[in-house]
Write a protein that holds these residues in place. Structure first.
Motif, PDB file in Angstrom:
ATOM      1  N   GLY A   3      48.903  32.292  29.763  1.00 38.55           N
ATOM      2  CA  GLY A   3      48.487  33.239  30.793  1.00 38.55           C
ATOM      3  C   GLY A   3      47.646  34.389  30.268  1.00 38.55           C
ATOM      4  N   TYR A   4      47.782  34.710  29.003  1.00 35.12           N
ATOM      5  CA  TYR A   4      47.021  35.832  28.454  1.00 35.12           C
ATOM      6  C   TYR A   4      45.518  35.543  28.403  1.00 35.12           C
ATOM      7  CZ  TYR A   4      46.696  33.159  24.101  1.00 35.12           C
ATOM      8  OH  TYR A   4      46.433  32.199  23.166  1.00 35.12           O
ATOM      9  N   ILE A   5      45.139  34.241  28.372  1.00 34.15           N
ATOM     10  CA  ILE A   5      43.719  33.889  28.254  1.00 34.15           C
ATOM     11  C   ILE A   5      42.952  34.257  29.519  1.00 34.15           C
ATOM     12  CG2 ILE A   5      42.099  31.988  27.906  1.00 34.15           C
ATOM     13  CD1 ILE A   5      44.176  30.623  26.179  1.00 34.15           C
ATOM     14  N   PRO A   6      43.326  33.782  30.715  1.00 33.64           N
ATOM     15  CA  PRO A   6      42.576  34.201  31.911  1.00 33.64           C
ATOM     16  C   PRO A   6      42.741  35.684  32.207  1.00 33.64           C
ATOM     17  CG  PRO A   6      44.527  32.954  32.533  1.00 33.64           C
ATOM     18  CD  PRO A   6      44.396  32.828  31.054  1.00 33.64           C
ATOM     19  N   LYS A   7      43.886  36.248  31.838  1.00 29.32           N
ATOM     20  CA  LYS A   7      44.097  37.676  32.093  1.00 29.32           C
ATOM     21  C   LYS A   7      43.129  38.524  31.276  1.00 29.32           C
ATOM     22  CE  LYS A   7      48.031  39.334  30.752  1.00 29.32           C
ATOM     23  NZ  LYS A   7      49.476  39.673  30.712  1.00 29.32           N
ATOM     24  N   ALA A   8      42.964  38.181  30.009  1.00 31.70           N
ATOM     25  CA  ALA A   8      42.028  38.927  29.165  1.00 31.70           C
ATOM     26  C   ALA A   8      40.592  38.710  29.612  1.00 31.70           C
ATOM     27  CB  ALA A   8      42.208  38.502  27.702  1.00 31.70           C
ATOM     28  N   TRP A   9      40.260  37.490  30.038  1.00 34.33           N
ATOM     29  CA  TRP A   9      38.885  37.214  30.465  1.00 34.33           C
ATOM     30  C   TRP A   9      38.547  37.963  31.749  1.00 34.33           C
ATOM     31  CZ3 TRP A   9      36.834  34.577  34.777  1.00 34.33           C
ATOM     32  CH2 TRP A   9      35.476  34.277  34.690  1.00 34.33           C
ATOM     33  N   ILE A  10      39.487  38.021  32.694  1.00 30.86           N
ATOM     34  CA  ILE A  10      39.245  38.742  33.945  1.00 30.86           C
ATOM     35  C   ILE A  10      39.074  40.236  33.668  1.00 30.86           C
ATOM     36  CG2 ILE A  10      40.354  39.474  36.091  1.00 30.86           C
ATOM     37  CD1 ILE A  10      39.192  36.748  36.332  1.00 30.86           C
ATOM     38  N   CYS A  11      39.914  40.762  32.806  1.00 29.82           N
ATOM     39  CA  CYS A  11      39.808  42.189  32.489  1.00 29.82           C
ATOM     40  C   CYS A  11      38.466  42.517  31.838  1.00 29.82           C
ATOM     41  CB  CYS A  11      40.955  42.610  31.567  1.00 29.82           C
ATOM     42  SG  CYS A  11      42.578  42.634  32.363  1.00 29.82           S
ATOM     43  N   LYS A  12      38.012  41.661  30.945  1.00 29.06           N
ATOM     44  CA  LYS A  12      36.744  41.901  30.269  1.00 29.06           C
ATOM     45  C   LYS A  12      35.563  41.730  31.206  1.00 29.06           C
ATOM     46  CE  LYS A  12      34.050  40.451  26.246  1.00 29.06           C
ATOM     47  NZ  LYS A  12      33.983  39.525  25.087  1.00 29.06           N
ATOM     48  N   THR A  13      35.635  40.736  32.087  1.00 24.92           N
ATOM     49  CA  THR A  13      34.513  40.455  32.984  1.00 24.92           C
ATOM     50  C   THR A  13      34.389  41.509  34.073  1.00 24.92           C
ATOM     51  OG1 THR A  13      34.813  38.082  32.599  1.00 24.92           O
ATOM     52  CG2 THR A  13      33.506  38.722  34.512  1.00 24.92           C
ATOM     53  N   LEU A  14      35.494  41.918  34.674  1.00 20.97           N
ATOM     54  CA  LEU A  14      35.481  42.863  35.793  1.00 20.97           C
ATOM     55  C   LEU A  14      35.750  44.301  35.358  1.00 20.97           C
ATOM     56  CD1 LEU A  14      37.413  40.746  38.462  1.00 20.97           C
ATOM     57  CD2 LEU A  14      34.947  40.900  38.076  1.00 20.97           C
ATOM     58  N   ASN A  15      35.846  44.513  34.046  1.00 23.88           N
ATOM     59  CA  ASN A  15      36.082  45.862  33.511  1.00 23.88           C
ATOM     60  C   ASN A  15      37.368  46.462  34.084  1.00 23.88           C
ATOM     61  OD1 ASN A  15      35.589  48.102  31.914  1.00 23.88           O
ATOM     62  ND2 ASN A  15      34.257  49.091  33.448  1.00 23.88           N
ATOM     63  N   LEU A  16      38.419  45.683  34.037  1.00 26.09           N
ATOM     64  CA  LEU A  16      39.727  46.137  34.491  1.00 26.09           C
ATOM     65  C   LEU A  16      40.621  46.405  33.292  1.00 26.09           C
ATOM     66  CD1 LEU A  16      40.358  43.625  37.437  1.00 26.09           C
ATOM     67  CD2 LEU A  16      39.548  45.986  37.602  1.00 26.09           C
ATOM     68  N   HIS A  17      41.640  47.199  33.519  1.00 30.05           N
ATOM     69  CA  HIS A  17      42.576  47.559  32.458  1.00 30.05           C
ATOM     70  C   HIS A  17      43.967  47.024  32.791  1.00 30.05           C
ATOM     71  CE1 HIS A  17      39.678  50.345  30.590  1.00 30.05           C
ATOM     72  NE2 HIS A  17      39.342  50.652  31.844  1.00 30.05           N
ATOM     73  N   LEU A  18      44.776  46.890  31.754  1.00 37.93           N
ATOM     74  CA  LEU A  18      46.159  46.472  31.928  1.00 37.93           C
ATOM     75  C   LEU A  18      47.049  47.702  32.015  1.00 37.93           C
ATOM     76  CD1 LEU A  18      46.391  43.487  29.405  1.00 37.93           C
ATOM     77  CD2 LEU A  18      46.222  43.378  31.899  1.00 37.93           C
ATOM     78  N   ASN A  19      47.893  47.717  32.990  1.00 40.61           N
ATOM     79  CA  ASN A  19      48.820  48.828  33.181  1.00 40.61           C
ATOM     80  C   ASN A  19      49.995  48.640  32.220  1.00 40.61           C
ATOM     81  OD1 ASN A  19      50.442  50.912  34.063  1.00 40.61           O
ATOM     82  ND2 ASN A  19      50.123  50.453  36.245  1.00 40.61           N
ATOM     83  N   SER A  20      50.073  49.506  31.249  1.00 43.70           N
ATOM     84  CA  SER A  20      51.111  49.371  30.225  1.00 43.70           C
ATOM     85  C   SER A  20      52.505  49.663  30.762  1.00 43.70           C
ATOM     86  CB  SER A  20      50.809  50.315  29.056  1.00 43.70           C
ATOM     87  OG  SER A  20      50.727  51.654  29.515  1.00 43.70           O
ATOM     88  N   SER A  21      52.583  50.352  31.893  1.00 38.37           N
ATOM     89  CA  SER A  21      53.897  50.666  32.452  1.00 38.37           C
ATOM     90  C   SER A  21      54.491  49.506  33.251  1.00 38.37           C
ATOM     91  CB  SER A  21      53.800  51.896  33.361  1.00 38.37           C
ATOM     92  OG  SER A  21      52.916  51.649  34.448  1.00 38.37           O
ATOM     93  N   ALA A  22      53.682  48.484  33.565  1.00 39.75           N
ATOM     94  CA  ALA A  22      54.165  47.333  34.336  1.00 39.75           C
ATOM     95  C   ALA A  22      54.549  46.211  33.389  1.00 39.75           C
ATOM     96  CB  ALA A  22      53.091  46.865  35.314  1.00 39.75           C
TER      97      ALA A  22
END
Length: 646
Positions: free
Chosen positions: A231-250
């Motif tokens: 799951g980390y692969i599409p999550k990292a790709w989406i974040c990089k492509t759409l310039n999104l960040h991961l919420n560390s509190s979730a």
């Protein structure tokens, strides 16, 4: 000869309209199905009245209307794929390598990609419908004070709940496409018992619900395991492509703690069930509409309509769906329509020739003779331990019985005598370019992993083949009284007889060391198109039975010896096939998939139909059959039926 436009008239005027009607009904059923999904996704035992009000407000909102429009587009695409990929003869992989080749074929890869995209669209509609934490892909990172840009404005964070639902839709769509190949969901079978469309739909609805729920549960189980590790692969790709960040509190969902969310698992399962149910309903409606009985006229007074009459449909180059529906109509009219039977037995005016009976009987006997040849060739391959016999330079001096098993089992077989499969499954009609109207029922034969049951139907007959032309062996000319004419179809029957007899003298079944090619799959592939032979047997036998009292001109009596000999030779070949390992073992009935598995038992249905057809004739004619000229071996076999000892 008729033009290509006349040859595909049935697909253009009937099949396409039936497919359109099935899609229209699927679209009409979409709003109530969506309403049930909304209720199940938002239902709460503690607040039932509030749940109902929320559902009503949601169903009348603009987002729900937009989602419904997208879902209608998906249903249209699913219906188009049903029309594009479906066939009446299943593609049976005789090995795991062949199955892998089917899954990796470019045509199948495109199909899987399209289903993935449609799965994402349906999952997005489900996310919008459920709302709450699944509604959007990104949200302001207000709960994460460490995520700010240079001008102190909050950034957008990735909503992993929305992402996991979208990826689940893609995964379920991809699984649906793969299971369609594995379980032969592109196979359209014909029901033995005729029912109204509503009754068929009503009776199949519980199975659709069960299959959708169980398959969705299995898909969600597999998807959760895959997302846990990858799951980390599409999550990292989406974040990089759409310039999104991961919420560390979730809590991340690609962890055991994140996936142990029963509300999330429930919404994944209910969304997957909704997706599969809508697609399965579209598939079910397509099967019901396209296999509806069609009544062909036996003869016409107008020349321009001759190509639509039953004798011409059976003998001309037509799509296979038309061939099957014509044979089904022949079987039904032979049983239940005395007026149409009289047209079959009638003579042409002027001239007084039984053209209708000649065309129908020749076509049915050609079908049966072709199946006999395939069984003989199959047994020849088994008897030689799977090695093809090579033709020597002096093979011209050998009888055809010595060369009938020269081809390997997996090599292409000759076409049907009535020229149907070669034209049906080919990419063109009467030598012309491929017509999009015949594509829905044209399997992909360019693949090296195509089913042998389809390849042997489409392979042209070469001049060097022992099956080319009529039989020239002197043994044929010296055989007893002449019961057959010199036509290709009837001489093939005699060739099959000689092959069976010579092979009986050459080997003993109980002493053969059978090769690994003998398997359930190869036996199923051999009888993959046997529904046509079943209808041919029923049509011929019922017509012969009815001719005893309805045939005023005696047109059936002239071909009765050929019909009986053809059936007896086929029965001998079928009985010998059932002595092989795995041929007589019945497959386990599968009820957990929408794939139609009736093709796995076609050989048993054919054997029963063949014996019933012979008994039907012998019971009606009785001792009158003793006046028919036939070989001593056939007369001895026929006597067993007359004495009810078979």
């Amino acid at each position: 000869m008729f033009s290509a436009e006349q040859s595909c008239w049935f697909v253009r005027k009937v099949i396409c309209w039936r497919a359109a009607a099935s899609i229209a009904w699927a679209v009409l059923l979409l709003p109530p199905i969506t309403a049930v999904f909304v209720i199940l996704s938002k239902f709460s035992l503690l607040h039932p009245i509030q749940t109902i009000s929320e559902c009503l407000s949601l169903l009348t909102s603009a987002s729900a209307v937009f989602s419904l429009i997208l879902l209608c587009g998906v249903i249209l695409m699913v219906g188009f794929l049903n029309l594009e990929y479906y066939t009446v003869i299943p593609t049976i992989a005789c090995s795991k390598i062949a199955l892998l080749g089917q899954l990796l074929h470019p045509r199948q890869l495109v199909n899987s990609l399209v289903h993935c995209i449609m799965g994402i669209i349906v999952a997005w509609c489900c996310a919008i419908t459920i709302g709450g934490r699944y509604e959007t892909l990104g949200y302001p990172c207000s709960n994460c004070p460490f995520v700010f840009n240079s001008d102190s404005s909050p950034q957008m964070c990735l909503n992993e709940y929305h992402l996991i639902l979208l990826l689940a839709g893609a995964f379920v769509g991809f699984s649906y496409s793969l299971l369609g190949v594995i379980h032969n969901m592109n196979y359209v079978s014909f029901h033995t018992v005729q029912q109204y469309k509503y009754l068929r739909f009503k009776g199949s609805l519980p199975l659709v619900v069960k299959c959708s729920a169980t398959q969705a549960l299995k898909s969600v189980r597999n998807y959760v395991v895959v997302y846990l590790f990858l799951g980390y692969i599409p999550k990292a790709w989406i974040c990089k492509t759409l310039n999104l960040h991961l919420n560390s509190s979730a809590h991340p969902l690609d962890s055991i703690a994140g996936l142990l969310d029963f509300s999330l698992l429930y919404h994944l399962w209910i969304s997957a069930s909704f997706l599969l149910f809508t697609w399965h309903i579209t598939l079910l409606l397509f099967r019901i509409f396209v296999t509806e009985v069609y009544s062909f006229p036996v003869q016409s007074s107008f020349t321009e309509d001759v190509h639509q009459c039953l004798p011409k449909v059976l003998t001309d180059n037509q799509p296979m769906i038309l061939k099957f529906l014509a044979l089904q109509d022949l079987a039904l009219l032979s049983q239940h329509s005395p007026s149409r039977r009289c047209e079959v037995f009638s003579l042409s005016q002027p001239g007084g020739h039984p053209h209708n009976w000649n065309a129908i009987s020749k076509e049915c006997m050609s079908l049966l003779a072709d199946l006999t040849q395939r069984l003989v060739a199959y047994h020849d391959t088994v008897a030689t331990n799977g090695r093809a016999k090579s033709l020597s330079t002096g093979s011209e001096r050998k009888t055809s019985s010595e060369t009938s098993g020269t081809d390997d089992l997996m090599s292409p077989r000759p076409t049907f005598l009535m020229k149907t499969p070669a034209s049906v499954f080919a990419r063109s009609i009467v030598g012309g370019p491929q017509s999009p109207l015949t594509a829905p029922f044209t399997p992909d034969l360019d693949s090296p992993f195509a089913s042998p049951a389809l390849r042997r139907l489409t392979a042209p007959v070469e001049q060097c083949s022992p099956w080319f032309g009529t039989v020239q062996s002197p043994h044929v000319m010296r055989r007893g009284p002449k019961l057959w004419s010199t036509s290709t179809g009837e001489s093939r029957i005699m060739e099959a007889i000689r092959s069976l007899r010579s092979d009986t003298l050459r080997s003993n079944f109980n002493q053969i060391e059978l090769p690994n090619i003998i398997s359930k799959a190869s036996s199923q592939a051999l009888f993959a198109d046997s529904q046509a032979h079943i209808w041919a047997l029923e049509g011929l036998s019922y017509l012969v039975q009815a001719s005893f009292s309805e045939d005023q001109f005696g047109v059936v009596q002239t071909t009765l010896p050929s019909i009986l000999s053809c059936m007896l030779v086929l029965q001998e070949a079928v009985d010998r096939h059932f002595k092989l390992p795995h041929a007589s073992s019945k497959p386990v009935r599968s009820t957990g998939s929408m794939g139609d598995s009736t093709y796995k038992t076609l050989r048993f249905a054919l054997r029963a139909t063949l014996k019933t057809a012979i008994y039907r004739i012998t019971t009606m004619f009785g001792n009158h059959l003793n006046a028919i000229q036939m070989s001593a071996e056939h007369r001895k076999r026929l006597q067993q039926f007359l004495e009810y000892k078979e």
